[in-house]
Design an enzyme around this catalytic site. Sequence first.
Site, short mmCIF file in Angstrom:
data_model
loop_
_atom_site.label_atom_id
_atom_site.label_comp_id
_atom_site.label_asym_id
_atom_site.label_seq_id
_atom_site.Cartn_x
_atom_site.Cartn_y
_atom_site.Cartn_z
N LYS A 49 -42.44 67.79 4.33
CA LYS A 49 -42.76 69.17 4.70
C LYS A 49 -41.46 69.97 4.94
CE LYS A 49 -47.19 68.00 6.81
NZ LYS A 49 -47.95 67.75 8.04
N GLN A 93 -48.24 67.12 14.41
CA GLN A 93 -48.50 66.11 13.38
C GLN A 93 -49.49 65.06 13.91
OE1 GLN A 93 -47.24 66.21 10.17
NE2 GLN A 93 -48.51 64.43 9.72
N ASP A 116 -52.04 74.81 10.50
CA ASP A 116 -52.85 73.66 10.06
C ASP A 116 -54.34 74.00 10.05
OD1 ASP A 116 -51.42 71.47 9.21
OD2 ASP A 116 -51.07 70.68 11.23
#
Length: 281
Positions: A49, A93, A116
């Site tokens: 990422k 995460q 997200d």
Amino acid sequence: MSIVLNGKEIAEDILKNIKSETEKFKSAPKLVIILVGDNEASQIYVRNKCLAANKAGIEAKLLTFNANTAPEVLSAQIEQLNADQNVHGIIIQLPLPPAFDADALLSQVNPLKDVDGFHPLNAGLLQNNNPAAFAPATARAVMTLLEKTGINLSGKNALVIGRSRIVGKPVAQMLLNKNCTVTIAHSKTLGLPYLLQNADIVVAACGQPKMIKGNMIKKGAVVIDVGINRDSEGKLCGDVDFETAKDVASFITPVPKGVGPMTIALLLQNTLDAYLKQKHA
Ligand code: NAD
């Protein structure tokens, strides 16, 4: 023989487009990634990422915490990032180590910075087909790949295999928003072969290596394979048996070079969208 949708190439184009936008800004959009513990797969995802963010002109900052960090410390960090006007996107995460309440922490992220798309507010906006929603990047990746086929989704029978919050549920919602007739299959579903025979679109997101074989798919179906698994020889593979399915499907995504790179590109697209929303708020 099907057309193979090259997710890697499409993702590169998306990153180039983001870069050409970010180049116009005085300061780069900033994405902060919170990584807790030492999950090896998470470390690889996070690294990818950050690399892709740099390519797209987005500043990515990684904040790492030990697995034994007190949840209050993480909570305070999120509050600080929420308040920081120079931070436009925040990612926690997943998975978090078991001591953490992931739901509570995800709900704490400012919904405008929730790139997200895991905050309940964004999930609700998506359900209402509200364009202000941040959709989870993998779901957005699937929809972008379907768009690339050029087929009209309206009225198509879509089968989503998997019902996770990260993939299955948001994909099903987005397909419904496009007027597909959606069926969601999961580990307790009976008669999956029957459902597959009637599906014009198959989104496989069940984490079962090569479970869906070519002879189970309707001729001409569009097959999007989200799965990332290891086969018995340790090779990366999807939930679909690509070798047999490619002779039956009209369009198909490979693994690797399918949904994976697209997910990262759409995460960065979400970050650019978040930046623009916050600048114009
Ligand atoms: P998950 O484990 O949270 O969910 C799996 C889902 O599949 C569950 O809803 C379960 O009910 C269903 N399922 C399991 N076995 C089944 C079966 N035999 N028949 C029908 N349904 C079954 O997983 P997830 O996070 O949604 O991820 C799914 C897969 O996608 C994994 O392989 C994961 O690695 C991959 N993934 C890929 C990306 C990407 O960017 N390409 C992103 C996220 C996840």
